[in-house]
Enzyme design. Sequence first.
Site, PDB file in Angstrom:
ATOM      1  CB  SER A 198      17.148  -5.509   6.338  1.00  0.00           C
ATOM      2  OG  SER A 198      17.562  -6.848   6.539  1.00  0.00           O
ATOM      3  CE1 TYR A 222      13.656  -7.223   2.605  1.00  0.00           C
ATOM      4  CE2 TYR A 222      15.599  -8.041   3.745  1.00  0.00           C
ATOM      5  CZ  TYR A 222      14.369  -7.399   3.772  1.00  0.00           C
ATOM      6  OH  TYR A 222      13.866  -6.937   4.966  1.00  0.00           O
TER       7      TYR A 222
HETATM    8  N1  LIG Z   1      10.522  -9.328   9.863  1.00  0.00           N
HETATM    9  C1  LIG Z   1      11.839  -9.268   9.774  1.00  0.00           C
HETATM   10  O1  LIG Z   1      12.564 -10.163  10.232  1.00  0.00           O
HETATM   11  C2  LIG Z   1      12.497  -8.079   9.139  1.00  0.00           C
HETATM   12  C3  LIG Z   1      13.883  -7.968   9.195  1.00  0.00           C
HETATM   13  C4  LIG Z   1      14.509  -6.870   8.627  1.00  0.00           C
HETATM   14  C5  LIG Z   1      13.757  -5.888   8.029  1.00  0.00           C
HETATM   15  N2  LIG Z   1      12.398  -6.008   7.965  1.00  0.00           N
HETATM   16  C6  LIG Z   1      11.651  -4.934   7.314  1.00  0.00           C
HETATM   17  O2  LIG Z   1      10.624  -4.511   8.167  1.00  0.00           O
HETATM   18  C7  LIG Z   1       9.583  -3.916   7.387  1.00  0.00           C
HETATM   19  C8  LIG Z   1       8.258  -4.499   7.826  1.00  0.00           C
HETATM   20  O3  LIG Z   1       8.260  -5.879   7.507  1.00  0.00           O
HETATM   21  P1  LIG Z   1       7.460  -6.985   8.317  1.00  0.00           P
HETATM   22  O4  LIG Z   1       8.420  -8.044   8.676  1.00  0.00           O
HETATM   23  O5  LIG Z   1       6.629  -6.357   9.351  1.00  0.00           O
HETATM   24  O6  LIG Z   1       6.573  -7.592   7.124  1.00  0.00           O
HETATM   25  P2  LIG Z   1       5.023  -7.783   6.937  1.00  0.00           P
HETATM   26  O7  LIG Z   1       4.389  -8.289   8.168  1.00  0.00           O
HETATM   27  O8  LIG Z   1       4.892  -8.591   5.687  1.00  0.00           O
HETATM   28  O9  LIG Z   1       4.502  -6.293   6.663  1.00  0.00           O
HETATM   29  C9  LIG Z   1       4.776  -5.614   5.467  1.00  0.00           C
HETATM   30  C10 LIG Z   1       3.914  -4.371   5.431  1.00  0.00           C
HETATM   31  O10 LIG Z   1       4.224  -3.634   4.232  1.00  0.00           O
HETATM   32  C11 LIG Z   1       3.003  -3.289   3.607  1.00  0.00           C
HETATM   33  N3  LIG Z   1       3.175  -3.146   2.161  1.00  0.00           N
HETATM   34  C12 LIG Z   1       3.782  -4.000   1.313  1.00  0.00           C
HETATM   35  N4  LIG Z   1       3.693  -3.531   0.059  1.00  0.00           N
HETATM   36  C13 LIG Z   1       3.015  -2.353   0.124  1.00  0.00           C
HETATM   37  C14 LIG Z   1       2.590  -1.409  -0.843  1.00  0.00           C
HETATM   38  N5  LIG Z   1       2.837  -1.546  -2.159  1.00  0.00           N
HETATM   39  N6  LIG Z   1       1.919  -0.314  -0.420  1.00  0.00           N
HETATM   40  C15 LIG Z   1       1.641  -0.151   0.896  1.00  0.00           C
HETATM   41  N7  LIG Z   1       2.029  -1.007   1.853  1.00  0.00           N
HETATM   42  C16 LIG Z   1       2.695  -2.104   1.456  1.00  0.00           C
HETATM   43  C17 LIG Z   1       2.045  -4.406   3.955  1.00  0.00           C
HETATM   44  O11 LIG Z   1       0.698  -3.949   3.908  1.00  0.00           O
HETATM   45  P3  LIG Z   1      -0.410  -4.334   2.795  1.00  0.00           P
HETATM   46  O12 LIG Z   1      -0.094  -5.717   2.320  1.00  0.00           O
HETATM   47  O13 LIG Z   1      -1.688  -4.238   3.557  1.00  0.00           O
HETATM   48  O14 LIG Z   1      -0.267  -3.290   1.753  1.00  0.00           O
HETATM   49  C18 LIG Z   1       2.431  -4.679   5.401  1.00  0.00           C
HETATM   50  O15 LIG Z   1       1.755  -3.796   6.262  1.00  0.00           O
HETATM   51  C19 LIG Z   1       9.945  -4.187   5.926  1.00  0.00           C
HETATM   52  O16 LIG Z   1      10.575  -3.042   5.379  1.00  0.00           O
HETATM   53  C20 LIG Z   1      10.949  -5.322   6.031  1.00  0.00           C
HETATM   54  O17 LIG Z   1      11.821  -5.375   4.935  1.00  0.00           O
HETATM   55  C21 LIG Z   1      11.747  -7.080   8.500  1.00  0.00           C
END
Ligand SMILES: NC(=O)c1ccc[n+]([C@@H]2O[C@H](COP(=O)([O-])OP(=O)(O)OC[C@H]3O[C@@H](n4cnc5c(N)ncnc54)[C@H](OP(=O)(O)O)[C@@H]3O)[C@@H](O)[C@H]2O)c1
Length: 255
Positions: A145, A160
Amino acid sequence: MSNLFDLTGKVAVVTGASSGIGIQFAKALAEQGADVAILARRYDKLQEVSKEIEALGKVAFPVKCDVTNERDIEAAVNTIVDKFGKIDILVNNAGTASSGSIETLTEAEWDKVMDINVKSIFLMSKYVVKHMKEKNYGKIINTASILGAVGSKNAPLHVYNASKGAVINLTRGMGTSLIQHGITVNAIGPSLFETEMTKDTLFNEQYLKVYNAVCPAGRPGKSGELNGALIYFASDASNYTTGQILFVDGGWTAI
Ligand SMILES: NC(=O)c1ccc[n+]([C@@H]2O[C@H](COP(=O)([O-])OP(=O)(O)OC[C@H]3O[C@@H](n4cnc5c(N)ncnc54)[C@H](OP(=O)(O)O)[C@@H]3O)[C@@H](O)[C@H]2O)c1
């Protein structure tokens, strides 16, 4: 040159593929020709994503796995290797966020975020790398990130920040050790994209006004705008690139 980004015949594993960026990543890999194992805790969501991947003509393999649990991970990796015979690409994407500063966060919140965002990459990679080493080939892509490289004055996210900073330097450490085994390790650093994680917290008028004013692009990222970085790191186009962090952030970290 035309085949440089082709993933036909490759087997990819994407964690956190039940939602948001993970779904986009799994589908992008399938569109480039890979079969994809998708991991998360919510199996019903994974089954829906599987149908979308299969509609692209590729094999989808949903595996319920808590990526903070070593036994779950060992079992998941074994099942995937039993089915496909190898793992070429590992996308360590599962993640979570907990807003708050060091003054407000609890120890439990700290441990949860560090476990999901950092320990998961250690454990997933530990079990996958041994199979990649056997083939002398592998592509590991970690989702970092911008908040692993910079702070966020208007919305403190201290654990974070700590977790994604760790992802960034773990990527460098692994990337420099594993390249001699034909395995590259790189990270993508998104800024703001609308997903389950951000839709209720950051996608509100007040925060977006500040974000858009600071971000050189003047807007958040759109669905699909991380896929180019992913496919570069997942394909042979990046065979001499390792330990690198590509910020896909509308210029945020270049200011
Ligand atoms: N969205 C943004 O703006 C943004 C920006 C920078 C970085 N990121 C990074 O991008 C990545 C994806 O995030 P997102 O925005 O797509 O969020 P999201 O929609 O909340 O998705 C998070 C995913 O992680 C899984 N997860 C969480 N805890 C888990 C566990 N203990 N075991 C297995 N799976 C787990 C969730 O699946 P289940 O709940 O089904 O387990 C879900 O599929 C993350 O690393 C986040 O930090 C996002």
